[in-house]
Design an enzyme around this catalytic site. Structure first.
Site, PDB file in Angstrom:
ATOM      1  N   ARG A  61       6.462 -43.649  13.824  1.00  0.00           N
ATOM      2  CA  ARG A  61       7.724 -43.665  14.574  1.00  0.00           C
ATOM      3  C   ARG A  61       8.877 -43.020  13.810  1.00  0.00           C
ATOM      4  O   ARG A  61       9.760 -42.435  14.398  1.00  0.00           O
ATOM      5  CB  ARG A  61       8.126 -45.118  14.855  1.00  0.00           C
ATOM      6  CG  ARG A  61       7.649 -45.622  16.188  1.00  0.00           C
ATOM      7  CD  ARG A  61       7.981 -47.083  16.308  1.00  0.00           C
ATOM      8  NE  ARG A  61       7.099 -47.843  15.420  1.00  0.00           N
ATOM      9  CZ  ARG A  61       6.161 -48.680  15.858  1.00  0.00           C
ATOM     10  NH1 ARG A  61       6.002 -48.901  17.133  1.00  0.00           N
ATOM     11  NH2 ARG A  61       5.381 -49.328  15.021  1.00  0.00           N
ATOM     12  N   LYS A 170      -8.377 -54.175   8.251  1.00  0.00           N
ATOM     13  CA  LYS A 170      -8.418 -55.610   8.439  1.00  0.00           C
ATOM     14  C   LYS A 170      -6.993 -56.150   8.458  1.00  0.00           C
ATOM     15  O   LYS A 170      -6.116 -55.489   7.902  1.00  0.00           O
ATOM     16  CB  LYS A 170      -9.256 -56.279   7.342  1.00  0.00           C
ATOM     17  CG  LYS A 170      -8.800 -55.913   5.943  1.00  0.00           C
ATOM     18  CD  LYS A 170      -8.160 -56.902   5.051  1.00  0.00           C
ATOM     19  CE  LYS A 170      -7.196 -57.903   5.488  1.00  0.00           C
ATOM     20  NZ  LYS A 170      -6.083 -58.155   4.539  1.00  0.00           N
ATOM     21  N   ASP A 199     -12.621 -52.479   4.552  1.00  0.00           N
ATOM     22  CA  ASP A 199     -12.272 -53.652   3.767  1.00  0.00           C
ATOM     23  C   ASP A 199     -12.236 -53.118   2.347  1.00  0.00           C
ATOM     24  O   ASP A 199     -13.285 -52.840   1.755  1.00  0.00           O
ATOM     25  CB  ASP A 199     -13.350 -54.731   3.907  1.00  0.00           C
ATOM     26  CG  ASP A 199     -12.999 -55.974   3.108  1.00  0.00           C
ATOM     27  OD1 ASP A 199     -12.525 -55.828   1.966  1.00  0.00           O
ATOM     28  OD2 ASP A 199     -13.193 -57.087   3.616  1.00  0.00           O
ATOM     29  N   HIS A 200     -11.039 -52.934   1.800  1.00  0.00           N
ATOM     30  CA  HIS A 200     -10.982 -52.151   0.560  1.00  0.00           C
ATOM     31  C   HIS A 200     -11.700 -52.829  -0.607  1.00  0.00           C
ATOM     32  O   HIS A 200     -12.043 -52.176  -1.575  1.00  0.00           O
ATOM     33  CB  HIS A 200      -9.542 -51.749   0.229  1.00  0.00           C
ATOM     34  CG  HIS A 200      -8.701 -52.849  -0.341  1.00  0.00           C
ATOM     35  ND1 HIS A 200      -8.117 -53.807   0.430  1.00  0.00           N
ATOM     36  CD2 HIS A 200      -8.361 -53.132  -1.609  1.00  0.00           C
ATOM     37  CE1 HIS A 200      -7.444 -54.641  -0.352  1.00  0.00           C
ATOM     38  NE2 HIS A 200      -7.569 -54.250  -1.602  1.00  0.00           N
ATOM     39  N   LYS A 204     -14.208 -51.265  -4.192  1.00  0.00           N
ATOM     40  CA  LYS A 204     -13.913 -51.468  -5.621  1.00  0.00           C
ATOM     41  C   LYS A 204     -15.199 -51.248  -6.422  1.00  0.00           C
ATOM     42  O   LYS A 204     -16.265 -51.701  -6.017  1.00  0.00           O
ATOM     43  CB  LYS A 204     -13.368 -52.884  -5.857  1.00  0.00           C
ATOM     44  CG  LYS A 204     -11.960 -53.078  -5.276  1.00  0.00           C
ATOM     45  CD  LYS A 204     -11.393 -54.429  -5.650  1.00  0.00           C
ATOM     46  CE  LYS A 204     -10.116 -54.735  -4.896  1.00  0.00           C
ATOM     47  NZ  LYS A 204      -8.893 -54.205  -5.493  1.00  0.00           N
ATOM     48  N   GLU A 238      -3.748 -63.834  -7.023  1.00  0.00           N
ATOM     49  CA  GLU A 238      -2.692 -62.811  -7.016  1.00  0.00           C
ATOM     50  C   GLU A 238      -1.445 -63.375  -7.666  1.00  0.00           C
ATOM     51  O   GLU A 238      -1.104 -64.546  -7.459  1.00  0.00           O
ATOM     52  CB  GLU A 238      -2.369 -62.417  -5.587  1.00  0.00           C
ATOM     53  CG  GLU A 238      -3.491 -61.701  -4.896  1.00  0.00           C
ATOM     54  CD  GLU A 238      -3.008 -61.138  -3.577  1.00  0.00           C
ATOM     55  OE1 GLU A 238      -2.572 -59.979  -3.573  1.00  0.00           O
ATOM     56  OE2 GLU A 238      -3.036 -61.867  -2.582  1.00  0.00           O
ATOM     57  N   ASP A 257      -6.002 -63.600   5.902  1.00  0.00           N
ATOM     58  CA  ASP A 257      -5.667 -62.393   5.141  1.00  0.00           C
ATOM     59  C   ASP A 257      -6.730 -62.064   4.092  1.00  0.00           C
ATOM     60  O   ASP A 257      -7.022 -60.895   3.855  1.00  0.00           O
ATOM     61  CB  ASP A 257      -4.306 -62.607   4.450  1.00  0.00           C
ATOM     62  CG  ASP A 257      -3.803 -61.361   3.742  1.00  0.00           C
ATOM     63  OD1 ASP A 257      -3.870 -60.278   4.349  1.00  0.00           O
ATOM     64  OD2 ASP A 257      -3.343 -61.461   2.593  1.00  0.00           O
ATOM     65  N   HIS A 262     -12.174 -60.056   2.727  1.00  0.00           N
ATOM     66  CA  HIS A 262     -12.546 -59.730   1.352  1.00  0.00           C
ATOM     67  C   HIS A 262     -13.513 -60.755   0.725  1.00  0.00           C
ATOM     68  O   HIS A 262     -14.555 -60.400   0.191  1.00  0.00           O
ATOM     69  CB  HIS A 262     -11.309 -59.651   0.452  1.00  0.00           C
ATOM     70  CG  HIS A 262     -10.257 -58.702   0.947  1.00  0.00           C
ATOM     71  ND1 HIS A 262     -10.565 -57.512   1.564  1.00  0.00           N
ATOM     72  CD2 HIS A 262      -8.903 -58.750   0.898  1.00  0.00           C
ATOM     73  CE1 HIS A 262      -9.438 -56.873   1.866  1.00  0.00           C
ATOM     74  NE2 HIS A 262      -8.415 -57.605   1.477  1.00  0.00           N
ATOM     75  N   LYS A 363      -1.517 -66.667  -3.484  1.00  0.00           N
ATOM     76  CA  LYS A 363      -0.431 -65.824  -3.978  1.00  0.00           C
ATOM     77  C   LYS A 363       0.410 -66.644  -4.953  1.00  0.00           C
ATOM     78  O   LYS A 363       0.412 -67.871  -4.904  1.00  0.00           O
ATOM     79  CB  LYS A 363       0.427 -65.344  -2.813  1.00  0.00           C
ATOM     80  CG  LYS A 363      -0.331 -64.387  -1.878  1.00  0.00           C
ATOM     81  CD  LYS A 363       0.591 -63.514  -1.073  1.00  0.00           C
ATOM     82  CE  LYS A 363      -0.161 -62.625  -0.094  1.00  0.00           C
ATOM     83  NZ  LYS A 363      -0.834 -61.467  -0.724  1.00  0.00           N
TER      84      LYS A 363
HETATM   85  C1  BG6 Z   1      -4.835 -57.089   1.247  1.00  0.00           C
HETATM   86  C2  BG6 Z   1      -4.052 -58.296   1.658  1.00  0.00           C
HETATM   87  O1  BG6 Z   1      -5.913 -56.877   2.109  1.00  0.00           O
HETATM   88  O2  BG6 Z   1      -5.325 -57.272  -0.076  1.00  0.00           O
HETATM   89  C3  BG6 Z   1      -2.919 -58.562   0.688  1.00  0.00           C
HETATM   90  O3  BG6 Z   1      -3.535 -58.109   2.968  1.00  0.00           O
HETATM   91  C4  BG6 Z   1      -3.428 -58.636  -0.723  1.00  0.00           C
HETATM   92  O4  BG6 Z   1      -2.221 -59.749   1.030  1.00  0.00           O
HETATM   93  C5  BG6 Z   1      -4.306 -57.436  -1.042  1.00  0.00           C
HETATM   94  O5  BG6 Z   1      -2.319 -58.670  -1.596  1.00  0.00           O
HETATM   95  C6  BG6 Z   1      -4.987 -57.598  -2.385  1.00  0.00           C
HETATM   96  O6  BG6 Z   1      -5.634 -56.409  -2.739  1.00  0.00           O
HETATM   97  P1  BG6 Z   1      -5.903 -56.030  -4.248  1.00  0.00           P
HETATM   98  O7  BG6 Z   1      -6.720 -54.795  -4.184  1.00  0.00           O
HETATM   99  O8  BG6 Z   1      -4.567 -55.833  -4.880  1.00  0.00           O
HETATM  100  O9  BG6 Z   1      -6.628 -57.193  -4.840  1.00  0.00           O
END
Ligand code: BG6
Length: 514
Positions: A61, A170, A199-200, A204, A238, A257, A262, A363
């Protein structure tokens, strides 16, 4: 492929080969594009693995031109890339970056997008292959996909035709019903093979190497079952608070989340049976089988013995005072969103019968540390522990981040005339063995989409199976009302309730100190 003079000891020859394509990033003005996607693409270009015919079109946007988008990308690379931007290489790379302003719900914007893509592609020799990365809130996925179809930008793949692929982030939906709705709407437009649910965590390095550790070594797998394993702990801690993401996080919370995606994906890789080949569907079949064996969390009075949710209150991190969650920007003053969750899960199958998987994430914990720890059973109470003095059990700890690596705790004898037992660690660190920084998860994942390899992406049935399990917990919480929400001070390892969850099981079980 092995470098000259280097022997490739097993594994797959060559890596993913990316097809020429245009990558369209929806939400290109957002955080993900700036922090992760553009830096990942730049690093892929430095490695020479991007296809020679390749362009990126940002779509969002915010009013912006190509030049501004390129400058924002450069700033993202300067701040977040694992390798610094080299002026000449960046200049070559940025020529392939473009930007189109438009609203996701406006049909005319998609026509403009299409026109722009069609202008750009011939200059780069791109044959019409397109990837649409939907970095948008879950509620907008369906809108985007439908408009893409209406504009003729997205259709079912057909043999001999250029491909179109969609990447979705996600969380997919906010519960089982909404996930099904999104999946259904996307499936109405394109085939499952065209959809890449990212899903990152699966990108890793350490997570990828889990399967190698399990199935390329002969010493772990024979022990990898309920006969030898006491329990497994998966921690994703985190340090950061909610930051600027309260708009999204308020409606999500830690369970949706982090756990739904994850943590359950990591659990699948720890618990799955060996796939009979390393192909996308075979690997993913085994992962889904794990999710289907997850025991439903009991409701009622037993709930808190299996799941603890909590929220961070004000506290100190590294000596600095930080506010509680309810005082964060754009968070409701009476918010009941959980920022921490600890669970005890069971995978009810032959291999894992009776083995608890303790999962926790939160967190504002003392540090950023993610780890899988497999604790083996105690030796019989004879010989060195006959008098009742316990021997620390063997623990295999796989450090996902930071300081990627793995360590194995074993008992040894302290030098000297008496037999005194001391636990030592055999430790492997990626950094010291392989040097260099591991590639970022998004590098591998973007390359895989360009190569059409879905092994590291979530299949529809997996997303729905994990939502089914998580849904039960969400419903149980709802039935209990929000009155039960312990707090933990920012900078601590979570609420005492979470300690009780694991310690109540006896046998000296406790959360690991990370
Ligand atoms: C994301 C979450 O998918 O992963 C975040 O939405 C989180 O809340 C993050 O902070 C953590 O990713 P990483 O790679 O920093 O562990």
């Amino acid at each position: 492929m092995a470098e000259p003079g280097e022997t490739l000891l097993g594994g797959q020859e060559g890596g993913p080969v990316a097809a020429p394509c245009t990558l369209v990033i929806f939400g290109a003005a957002g955080d993900l594009a700036r922090r992760k996607l553009v830096p990942a693409l730049y690093n892929l270009s430095l490695d020479g693995v991007l296809p020679p015919s390749f362009a990126v079109v940002g779509f969002a946007r915010r009013e912006m031109g190509d030049e501004e988008f390129r400058a924002a990308g450069r700033e993202g690379v300067d701040r977040f890339s694992r390798r610094v931007a080299d002026a000449e290489r960046w200049a070559g790379f940025e020529r392939s970056l473009f930007y189109v302003t438009g609203s996701f719900g406006d049909p005319a914007a998609y026509q403009a997008l299409r026109k722009r893509i069609e202008e750009i592609e011939p200059g780069f020799g791109i044959p019409g292959n397109r990837i649409f990365y939907l970095s948008v809130p879950p509620g907008e996925i369906v809108t985007c996909v439908q408009h893409l179809q209406a504009a003729g930008l997205l259709k079912r793949d057909a043999p001999g035709e250029p491909f179109s692929r969609v990447i979705v982030e996600k969380p997919i939906g906010h519960d089982l019903a909404s996930a099904r709705e999104i999946d259904g709407a996307v499936a109405a437009v394109c085939g499952e093979r065209q959809i890449f649910r990212i899903d990152h965590y699966l990108g890793k390095e350490t997570v990828q190497s889990l399967l190698v550790m399990r199935f390329a070594n002969s010493i772990f797998e024979p022990l990898w079952n309920q006969k030898y394993i006491d329990h497994v702990q998966i921690t994703v801690a985190e340090e950061e608070g909610v930051g600027t993401r309260a708009n999204y996080y308020e409606g999500a919370g830690a369970l949706r989340d982090m756990v739904q995606n994850h943590i359950l994906q990591v659990l699948c890789l720890v618990a799955m049976e060996p796939p009979f080949e390393m192909t996308a569907d075979v690997v993913r079949d085994q992962k889904v089988a794990v999710l289907k064996c997850l025991r439903a969390i009991p409701r009622g009075e037993d709930l808190e013995r299996h799941v603890v949710r909590a929220q961070y209150a004000a506290g100190f991190q590294h000596g600095v005072e930080v506010p509680g969650y309810r005082r964060e920007d754009r968070v409701k003053a009476d918010s009941t969103t959980e920022t921490y969750v600890a669970l005890k899960a069971f995978v009810d199958n032959w291999r894992w019968a009776g083995v608890p998987f303790y999962l926790r994430t939160g967190k504002r914990l003392p540090k950023r540390a993610s780890e899988i720890a497999v604790q083996f059973k105690d030796v019989p109470q004879m010989l060195f522990n006959a008098s009742g003095t316990p021997i620390e059990p063997n623990v295999l700890a796989i450090r996902i981040q930071p300081d990627e690596g793995l360590s194995l705790r074993i008992a040894t004898k302290l030098p000297g005339p008496r037999v005194r037992i001391y636990p030592v660690k055999m430790d492997f660190r990626y950094g010291s063995t392989f040097g260099d920084q591991s590639p970022e998860a998004y590098e591998r994942l973007l390359l895989d989409v360009m190569a059409g390899d879905a092994t590291l992406f979530m299949r529809r049935d997996a997303v729905e199976a994990s939502w089914s399990w998580v849904n039960e917990i969400l419903e149980a919480w709802q039935a209990r009302g929000s009155r039960y929400l312990p707090e933990y001070p920012a900078g601590s390892w979570g609420p005492v309730e979470a300690d009780r969850l694991i310690e109540a099981d006896g046998r000296g079980r406790a959360w690991r100190t990370l």
